[in-house]
Write a protein that holds these residues in place. Sequence first.
Motif, mmCIF file in Angstrom:
data_model
loop_
_atom_site.group_PDB
_atom_site.id
_atom_site.type_symbol
_atom_site.label_atom_id
_atom_site.label_comp_id
_atom_site.label_asym_id
_atom_site.label_seq_id
_atom_site.Cartn_x
_atom_site.Cartn_y
_atom_site.Cartn_z
ATOM 1 N N LYS A 158 -23.969 -29.973 -23.331
ATOM 2 C CA LYS A 158 -23.336 -29.043 -24.278
ATOM 3 C C LYS A 158 -23.473 -27.597 -23.843
ATOM 4 C CE LYS A 158 -23.291 -27.707 -29.158
ATOM 5 N NZ LYS A 158 -23.845 -27.977 -30.516
ATOM 6 N N TYR A 159 -24.598 -27.239 -23.210
ATOM 7 C CA TYR A 159 -24.873 -25.832 -22.952
ATOM 8 C C TYR A 159 -24.691 -25.423 -21.492
ATOM 9 C CZ TYR A 159 -26.890 -26.098 -27.620
ATOM 10 O OH TYR A 159 -27.062 -26.291 -28.964
ATOM 11 N N PHE A 160 -24.358 -26.348 -20.618
ATOM 12 C CA PHE A 160 -24.243 -25.974 -19.204
ATOM 13 C C PHE A 160 -23.476 -27.051 -18.443
ATOM 14 C CE2 PHE A 160 -28.195 -28.184 -20.022
ATOM 15 C CZ PHE A 160 -28.299 -29.139 -19.021
ATOM 16 N N GLY A 161 -22.844 -26.661 -17.338
ATOM 17 C CA GLY A 161 -22.183 -27.608 -16.454
ATOM 18 C C GLY A 161 -23.188 -28.197 -15.479
ATOM 19 N N TRP A 162 -22.849 -29.396 -14.949
ATOM 20 C CA TRP A 162 -23.813 -30.039 -14.061
ATOM 21 C C TRP A 162 -23.111 -30.972 -13.088
ATOM 22 C CZ3 TRP A 162 -28.518 -28.475 -13.327
ATOM 23 C CH2 TRP A 162 -29.370 -29.246 -12.548
ATOM 24 N N GLU A 163 -23.644 -31.035 -11.890
ATOM 25 C CA GLU A 163 -23.222 -32.019 -10.888
ATOM 26 C C GLU A 163 -24.294 -33.103 -10.818
ATOM 27 O OE1 GLU A 163 -20.922 -32.546 -8.365
ATOM 28 O OE2 GLU A 163 -19.542 -30.979 -8.987
ATOM 29 N N GLY A 164 -23.925 -34.372 -10.946
ATOM 30 C CA GLY A 164 -24.933 -35.409 -10.763
ATOM 31 C C GLY A 164 -24.786 -36.633 -11.631
ATOM 32 N N GLN A 165 -23.936 -36.584 -12.661
ATOM 33 C CA GLN A 165 -23.779 -37.736 -13.539
ATOM 34 C C GLN A 165 -23.366 -38.980 -12.756
ATOM 35 O OE1 GLN A 165 -20.609 -39.387 -16.769
ATOM 36 N NE2 GLN A 165 -20.589 -37.226 -16.347
ATOM 37 N N GLY A 172 -29.527 -45.786 -13.788
ATOM 38 C CA GLY A 172 -30.155 -46.104 -15.065
ATOM 39 C C GLY A 172 -29.898 -45.120 -16.189
ATOM 40 N N GLY A 173 -29.207 -44.008 -15.911
ATOM 41 C CA GLY A 173 -28.874 -43.075 -16.983
ATOM 42 C C GLY A 173 -27.912 -43.721 -17.971
ATOM 43 N N ARG A 174 -27.963 -43.287 -19.225
ATOM 44 C CA ARG A 174 -27.081 -43.857 -20.235
ATOM 45 C C ARG A 174 -26.920 -42.868 -21.382
ATOM 46 N NH1 ARG A 174 -30.927 -48.431 -23.217
ATOM 47 N NH2 ARG A 174 -32.564 -46.971 -23.898
ATOM 48 N N PHE A 175 -25.851 -43.029 -22.125
ATOM 49 C CA PHE A 175 -25.624 -42.216 -23.315
ATOM 50 C C PHE A 175 -26.063 -42.987 -24.552
ATOM 51 C CE2 PHE A 175 -22.544 -40.286 -20.372
ATOM 52 C CZ PHE A 175 -22.891 -38.955 -20.516
ATOM 53 N N VAL A 176 -26.687 -42.260 -25.484
ATOM 54 C CA VAL A 176 -27.082 -42.856 -26.758
ATOM 55 C C VAL A 176 -26.555 -41.979 -27.884
ATOM 56 C CG1 VAL A 176 -29.146 -43.924 -25.783
ATOM 57 C CG2 VAL A 176 -29.309 -41.642 -26.804
ATOM 58 N N ASN A 177 -26.313 -42.578 -29.038
ATOM 59 C CA ASN A 177 -25.839 -41.803 -30.188
ATOM 60 C C ASN A 177 -27.016 -41.238 -30.977
ATOM 61 O OD1 ASN A 177 -26.830 -43.951 -31.726
ATOM 62 N ND2 ASN A 177 -24.809 -44.902 -31.974
ATOM 63 N N ALA A 178 -26.731 -40.641 -32.113
ATOM 64 C CA ALA A 178 -27.786 -39.991 -32.901
ATOM 65 C C ALA A 178 -28.809 -40.994 -33.424
ATOM 66 C CB ALA A 178 -27.153 -39.232 -34.068
ATOM 67 N N LEU A 179 -28.437 -42.273 -33.464
ATOM 68 C CA LEU A 179 -29.357 -43.320 -33.911
ATOM 69 C C LEU A 179 -30.194 -43.869 -32.759
ATOM 70 C CD1 LEU A 179 -26.882 -45.277 -36.228
ATOM 71 C CD2 LEU A 179 -28.492 -43.460 -36.871
ATOM 72 N N ASN A 228 -22.779 -48.032 -16.897
ATOM 73 C CA ASN A 228 -22.378 -47.765 -15.518
ATOM 74 C C ASN A 228 -20.884 -47.960 -15.359
ATOM 75 O OD1 ASN A 228 -22.452 -47.233 -12.783
ATOM 76 N ND2 ASN A 228 -23.054 -49.320 -12.238
ATOM 77 N N THR A 229 -20.132 -47.028 -15.907
ATOM 78 C CA THR A 229 -18.685 -47.153 -15.898
ATOM 79 C C THR A 229 -18.046 -45.798 -15.649
ATOM 80 O OG1 THR A 229 -16.810 -48.000 -17.161
ATOM 81 C CG2 THR A 229 -18.471 -46.795 -18.394
ATOM 82 N N ASP A 230 -16.738 -45.775 -15.652
ATOM 83 C CA ASP A 230 -16.030 -44.519 -15.424
ATOM 84 C C ASP A 230 -16.182 -43.592 -16.631
ATOM 85 O OD1 ASP A 230 -13.708 -43.242 -13.631
ATOM 86 O OD2 ASP A 230 -13.278 -42.868 -15.740
ATOM 87 N N PRO A 231 -16.459 -42.305 -16.384
ATOM 88 C CA PRO A 231 -16.691 -41.372 -17.502
ATOM 89 C C PRO A 231 -15.510 -41.225 -18.450
ATOM 90 C CG PRO A 231 -17.494 -40.440 -15.443
ATOM 91 C CD PRO A 231 -16.733 -41.677 -15.082
ATOM 92 N N GLN A 263 -34.546 -44.676 -18.547
ATOM 93 C CA GLN A 263 -34.426 -45.888 -17.743
ATOM 94 C C GLN A 263 -34.350 -45.598 -16.241
ATOM 95 O OE1 GLN A 263 -34.465 -48.901 -19.528
ATOM 96 N NE2 GLN A 263 -34.916 -47.447 -21.175
ATOM 97 N N ILE A 264 -34.366 -44.325 -15.845
ATOM 98 C CA ILE A 264 -34.240 -43.971 -14.430
ATOM 99 C C ILE A 264 -35.611 -43.995 -13.770
ATOM 100 C CG2 ILE A 264 -33.528 -42.181 -12.797
ATOM 101 C CD1 ILE A 264 -31.553 -41.176 -14.837
ATOM 102 N N ASN A 265 -35.717 -44.650 -12.640
ATOM 103 C CA ASN A 265 -36.950 -44.646 -11.856
ATOM 104 C C ASN A 265 -37.236 -43.210 -11.403
ATOM 105 O OD1 ASN A 265 -38.890 -44.787 -9.756
ATOM 106 N ND2 ASN A 265 -38.236 -46.847 -9.198
ATOM 107 N N PRO A 266 -38.398 -42.657 -11.725
ATOM 108 C CA PRO A 266 -38.695 -41.263 -11.343
ATOM 109 C C PRO A 266 -38.528 -40.992 -9.842
ATOM 110 C CG PRO A 266 -40.340 -42.074 -12.888
ATOM 111 C CD PRO A 266 -39.494 -43.255 -12.515
#
Length: 570
Positions: A238-245, A252-259, A274-277, A301-304
């Motif tokens: 929301k507050y900045f642009g980013w390269e890396g998604q 292992g990155g994922r989106f979650v809702n407010a719940l 793991n799909t197209d944005p 879920q991302i391995n450090p």
Amino acid sequence: MEKKLLETDVLIIGGGSAGMWTANHFKDLQPDKEVLIVDKGPKDWGGLMTMAGGDFDVVMPDENIADWMEDFVYYFDGLCDQPLMEEILKCSFDRMQDYQRNGCTFFKKEDGSLKSVPQRGLPHVKLYPAQLKGRGGEMMVRTLVEQLQQKNVTRLGRILITDLLKQKERVVGAVGFDTLNGDFYVIKAQAVVAATGVGGWKTSYGKNTPTGEGVELAYKAGARLKDFEFSRVWNMPKYFGWEGQTTLMPLGGRFVNALGEPFMEKYSPILKANTDPHFTTIAMAMEIRAGRGPIYFDISQINPDNLVLLKPQNGWQLMNYEKLRDLGMDLFRDNTQWVPQMTISYGGMDAGIHGETNVPGLFAAGTARSTEPGVYAGGFALMTTSVTGYLAGEGVARFLEEQPQLEITLDEDEISSLQKEIYAPLGKDGLSPKAVLTEIQQIMFPYNVSILKTETALQDALHRLKTLQLTKIPQMAAKDAHYLLKLREVRAVAFVSELYLRASLERKESRAGHYREDYPQRNDTYLGWLTIEQDAAQQMQFVWKPVPTAQYKYPITRYYSDNFIFIKKD
């Protein structure tokens, strides 16, 4: 302000990846010919490649191109230009080797082999991350500039090309102006390459410069366009642009809702996160509309150990990362709020394998030509811009070999008229380009226009846009040459917006990156590319160009969009 006349064999409009690759390869083939690159940004800035992370798609020698082709035919929901894509994939390894020979490095595993990251749940497509995260694209620019210097390619910055010049039916040059001192430029050329990038809506610093003036000037010269119903609606913090998604999701990155729910598992049970944005943003919009927003990016879920692939080491991304971390926002420590953001158009010129357009003497390279239907695999842009630039260099060399040297005679009345039109807004009282741009963004960004498209919303947006084009665009004024650039950019944004709205109304189905909530099914009546050109009355004419399935090597047997419950099978 001075009037300057330049003459060259090849004029390349745009000094990003595609433009530099075109010049580089053309000079290999015809070293005695003169090449001039003109860019609206600083000389040798490299366009959007400077902002890129440096990830690159490559078919390795031990891999089968047919496997990748089957992936892309599936991923593009059938809208794959198979001869072009096959040629791009064939050339991908050579271009990566070119970069490596000139000092660009890619991330390696402990055994010395290159690290790859699979893309979008596809079996074979993968990217190779740059070693210097945040500086990969910058390093690519430097290597290409060094080669252009060695080959005596002339490069000019801070000049905006506004119009192409034609002699009978052939493009023979262009006019434009210096965006600092206002000087007027007239350039003669035996061939012109538009490597001007994409159109867009100036939504963030990473996508602030692509505004569509390249396709606008090509369209005015008679070039055929296509794929303007597709735009990149990206997931952004929301507050900045980013390269890396692109790298985060397969790891292992994922989106979650407010719940706290990983909602993509509901909308796409097989591919999940793991799909197209573009499909993810559809789901995000639906979650927000249902009251389950805001949306957060979950890194738990991302391995450090894999974060080394993502953390910037230098350049603009490191600067932004450190500033944001000091403000308490750390992408690699915390879950951060993300939103859908309409950024750029996928529309461009309709061109052949070697960049040839329907207008003699005019070629297209990179994202100025359309290559994908609104979906995007990470690393795809740096691969396609390098290869299509390379191929355009071949196309222009062949064109100049086959065509006799033309004695160019300019129409002085036409040039005077263009010069008068360019400078008309200078020194007048009127609306600021920024204010008009904000109004365009307000028209284009609502979810029912940009993501969950409906007939009613698109028609309403088109009506509002046409009113703005008739009333606000003519009232814009510029106090100097810099703001004259901004004014022309906003005009182009309005042009691209109109193409997007009209094309979105024409495609009454959901396919690839185009989603019509009122037509949520895929309909093979529309299995084709929607092209746009001027008719005899200089009005927009939309023509369907069917996918030639009988002639294509790879049959269309499955569809990527079938993975998502909000798109219905035909």
